[in-house]
Design a protein around this motif. Structure first.
Motif: not given
Length: 326
Positions: A274-294
């Motif tokens: 899930i983290e990887a998918q969000v990171k990819k989708l955000a990256g496609d929009r020029g946005i980074g991610t700040i970690g994830g939390a289970l």
């Protein structure tokens, strides 16, 4: 059956309070005591997760299935005493002081029996708490067994704070102080949150819609919403376990994890995926991610920690995991 011979279940108790740590911890500690103030055996509080912005905490209570109902009832009685929905504020949607009481099987017990525990607990709450009103979901919602998502949509949980027009399954019309509480049972559901480095809520909602399980190419069993959170946008996911006859084949696909309870095979989407998918989708929009939390545990971790804590008689297990943490 667990190696200890225990039949274990867990409750991820969702309460509408996070900003007053002492209240949250008092609620957690109440789960460990009976009505006479004596320590309950075979009960442990594994984790406390509190979010200040959301003003919401998740308290993970695990116990032998015959002890879990009374432990959760004790925690809920303390929560209803301390939390007033008339003054509660927070970004996260909620309808009740005790907002959600899901019961999940861990070892040696089926989801149907967890449904019996949940329904009995709901009836006890309505008896013991004046103004408490309950809606049922999953295995506690007989005969329809409607999902939590279905029930929340029906009740306007995502958008509404007007309790007066809600129709509970148990109890009178919701009192403003208590609000409306969801009680039910299902296979284990995890919470997994990923923050995108943006204040663009529309971008967050787009990402959420792509990974949501109901979407055309969404992730099975994943429900998700986007919320403003600490100056960024958080993609908040509920990750459901689902029973699948093809669990063996599914386990070969990297995005899924599998586990068994009473010989029944369950699968869920890996939080890392899930983290990887969000990171990819955000990256496609020029946005980074700040970690994830289970939030808390995977089903396997929850079972293993519960067995260890109960074997070692550690009621306040959350303290040896570093207390309230992300």
């Amino acid at each position: 059956m667990s190696s200890l011979g225990l039949r274990l279940a867990a409750c991820l108790l969702n309460i509408s309070e996070a900003r007053r740590k002492y209240i949250v911890e008092n609620i957690a500690k109440a789960a460990l005591l009976d009505k006479n103030g004596q320590k309950l055996s075979e009960v442990t509080v594994l984790n406390i997760f509190s979010d200040q912005d959301y003003n919401r905490s998740v308290i993970t209570i695990a116990a032998s299935v015959d002890k879990l109902g009374s432990a959760v009832l004790s925690a809920c009685l303390e929560a209803f005493r301390a939390i007033d929905m008339e003054v509660q504020e927070g970004i996260h949607p909620c309808l009740g002081a005790v907002d959600l009481i899901p019961i999940y099987p861990l070892s040696g017990v089926g989801v149907e029996e967890c449904g019996v525990v949940a329904r009995s607990l709901a009836e006890s709450l309505v008896r013991h708490v004046p103004g408490c009103s309950v809606f049922l979901f999953g295995e506690a919602d007989l005969p329809e067994k409607r999902s939590l998502v279905q029930r929340r949509k029906q009740l306007g949980w995502f958008t509404r704070r007007d309790f007066s027009v809600l129709q509970p399954d148990l109890g009178a019309a919701p009192a403003r102080r208590c609000g409306l509480t969801g009680v039910g049972a299902s296979p284990y559901v995890m919470n997994c949150n990923v923050t995108i480095d943006s204040q663009d809520l529309s971008a967050g909602r787009e990402i959420a819609s792509v990974i949501r399980g109901s979407g055309a190419n969404g992730l099975k069993g994943v429900q998700t919403m986007a919320f403003p959170h600490e100056g960024k946008i958080e993609i908040a996911c509920n990750v459901e376990s689902f029973e699948d006859q093809e669990a063996t084949e599914i386990s070969q696909v990297s995005q899924y994890m599998t586990y068994s309870v009473l010989g029944n095979h369950f699968s869920y989407v890996s939080p890392h995926y899930i983290e990887a998918q969000v990171k990819k989708l955000a990256g496609d929009r020029g946005i980074g991610t700040i970690g994830g939390a289970l939030v808390g545990f995977t089903p396997q971790e929850c079972k293993d920690c519960a067995e260890y804590a109960i074997k070692e008689n550690i009621g306040e297990f959350w303290k040896i995991r570093g207390g309230v943490f992300m």
